[in-house]
Design an enzyme around this catalytic site. Structure first.
Site, PDB file in Angstrom:
ATOM      1  N   GLU A  11      11.462  -3.693   9.568  1.00 30.98           N
ATOM      2  CA  GLU A  11      10.233  -4.323   9.083  1.00 30.98           C
ATOM      3  C   GLU A  11      10.226  -5.738   9.635  1.00 30.98           C
ATOM      4  OE1 GLU A  11       8.509  -6.218   5.073  1.00 30.98           O
ATOM      5  OE2 GLU A  11       9.594  -4.342   4.787  1.00 30.98           O
ATOM      6  N   CYS A  24       6.428 -10.655   3.077  1.00 29.52           N
ATOM      7  CA  CYS A  24       5.959  -9.941   4.261  1.00 29.52           C
ATOM      8  C   CYS A  24       4.531  -9.449   4.084  1.00 29.52           C
ATOM      9  CB  CYS A  24       6.883  -8.764   4.562  1.00 29.52           C
ATOM     10  SG  CYS A  24       7.152  -7.669   3.149  1.00 29.52           S
TER      11      CYS A  24
END
Length: 511
Positions: free
Chosen positions: A243, A280
């Site tokens: 990620e 994020c």
């Protein structure tokens, strides 16, 4: 000896930890391989019990874990206490999934005559892959680190885990590992089911080790690319589940701006500043319509931001990068500085315990015309910064999206009368993201069976999620048995087994 830094003050302190030498890393991975062989003899009920034991251990050590993490991250006791709860919840959710057994995707096709002629018997399910390397993230010292979802999902799949501690919270990593390791040992898990290494060199050695079968990583695009380069040089490449980077566009329609512009401005402010903007899923760009309603929304957002205090960033690298991106964007003639944390920031910062020597950032709002968005304007700024992109028509948004990197999420705020316009927006956004949010905010990722936390490159480099039950799929591989004697079949593939959902001759049978 490795050091740890308090981001509030910049104070550097020696730890009792040393960088892991290559021969030590090798020993840790070999112990994990030995544990993998022993885990193959344990059933799903045993494994679910292990996950529950790890969750209980986190709860029992909660106060000490929060104390050390707060010292190393500056995220605050309330946020960190909630994160320990999330970490423990993840272990328990995977225990539930392991007991339920549907994740195995068990299927049986009996042999016999078919439309294509005689066919053999095929029985298939998912099996563990072997030792998994997990790299802790800077911004989630529990939920995406040693005690995080990658660890929980890999263990749930029947794989040992070797952890690479993040340099921003070494002592938190060490404490988390000690808690989990002791609980695993007390439960009767084999030695090596959990291991840990420290230092950049050890991280490289870990992903290069021939016995490591997959890597889970949450971090920067550059850091992920460096690890992928190492994996590409292996004799046998392995899956890398990273990620990496996400801008998470948020679109506000004219109807939404008119109906609840102030409410949306408050929500957007809360979302892009949550955790000092170090999520994020932070909305990094917000599309706001031109006109009086959009002007009022932006004015309210500017007011909230101007009055806001500076907040702590996790480390010097993040602070430096934030300043560089902000200053470069402001220097761009197309981008305007609309707001930056106001005069109350310094006093509030002092009250929170950080000083000028620490790592801080003031919330910042930048403005740009949607038609002027470039790849440079759409670069992720990890910290409390949002770019407000003003548009006249949806066509302006569609053009701008071509300059916005694909993301984990996209958000749409609209009113019921705008259904046709929303459908057109969704058609443009859906191919670019892994999760669509409506009339809400992308920060705060629910841990559940249906969750998908992933997206097209550069958000992630795979089609899998790192949050939710299906995250376990990353650390499993299919294995089919053709015309096998029953004695070699796993229990879940035998005819008399009814403990899990299975597809038998094309028909789904529940447990």
């Amino acid at each position: 000896m490795l050091t740890t830094t308090d981001p509030r003050t910049g104070t550097v302190t020696d730890t009792v930890l040393d960088a892991t030498a290559p021969e030590q890393t090798d020993a840790v991975v070999r112990a994990a391989q030995a544990a993998f062989d022993e885990l193959a003899t344990r059933d799903r009920g045993w494994r679910a019990g292990l996950l529950d034991a790890l969750a209980d251990a986190l709860d029992a050590d909660r106060a000490a874990l929060v104390e050390v993490a707060d010292r190393e991250t500056g995220l605050g006791p309330a946020r960190l206490d909630g994160e320990v709860s999330r970490a423990a919840f993840q272990f328990r959710l995977f225990a539930e999934a392991v007991r339920e057994g549907g994740y195995l995707e068990a299927a049986i096709d009996h042999g016999g005559q078919t439309a294509l002629g005689p066919a053999p018997e095929i029985r298939r399910l998912l099996v563990p892959i072997g030792p998994v390397a997990v790299f802790g993230s800077s911004n989630f010292p529990f939920a995406f680190s040693v005690a995080g979802g990658d660890t929980a999902s890999a263990l749930a799949g029947g794989n040992p885990v070797v952890l690479k501690a993040h340099s921003s919270h070494l002592e938190t990593s060490a404490r988390s590992f000690a808690v989990l390791s002791a609980a695993a040992s007390a439960y009767g898990a084999p030695d090596g089911v959990l291991g840990i290494v420290y230092g950049t060199g050890a991280g490289g050695a870990l992903v290069s080790h021939p016995l490591v079968r997959a890597v889970g990583f949450t971090g920067s695009l550059g850091g992920g690319q460096a690890l992928m380069d190492l994996i590409a040089r292996r004799d046998e490449p392995i899956p890398f589940y990273g990620e990496l980077s996400s801008l998470n566009p948020l679109v506000i329609t004219p109807g939404a701006a008119a109906a609840r512009g102030g409410e949306i401005a408050d929500g957007l402010f809360g979302s892009f500043t949550l955790g000092s903007g170090q999520f994020c899923t932070k909305p990094g760009i917000a599309f706001v319509p031109n006109g009086a309603d959009g002007d009022a929304l932006v004015a309210h957002l500017v007011e909230r931001t101007t009055d806001a205090a500076a907040s702590v960033l996790l480390n010097a690298r993040i602070a430096t990068s934030f300043d560089e991106i902000r200053d470069r964007l402001v220097a761009d003639g197309a981008v305007e500085l609309l707001a930056r944390g106001g005069s109350g920031a310094d006093a509030a910062g002092a009250a929170a315990g950080f000083t000028a020597a620490g790592f801080t950032a003031a919330p910042t709002v930048l403005g740009v015309a949607a038609r002027d968005i470039t790849a440079e304007v759409a670069e992720e700024a990890f910290g409390p910064l949002v770019v407000v992109a003003r548009y006249d028509t949806d066509a302006d948004i569609f053009v701008a999206l071509d300059a916005v990197p694909d993301s984990l999420t996209a958000t749409v705020h609209s009113e019921p009368a705008e259904a046709d316009a929303v459908n057109a927006l969704v058609a443009r956004l859906a191919p670019r993201v892994g999760r669509l949010v409506f009339d809400g905010y992308p920060t705060g990722v629910r841990v559940s069976w249906a969750q998908h936390h992933g997206g097209p490159w550069p958000a992630t480099n795979s089609q899998h999620t790192s949050v939710g039950v299906s995250a376990i799929r990353r650390f499993l591989r299919p294995l089919a048995y053709q015309d096998a004697p029953e004695s070699v079949l796993p229990a879940e593939l035998r005819d008399d087994f009814r403990g899990i959902p299975r597809r038998v001759d094309g028909v789904l049978q529940l447990a």
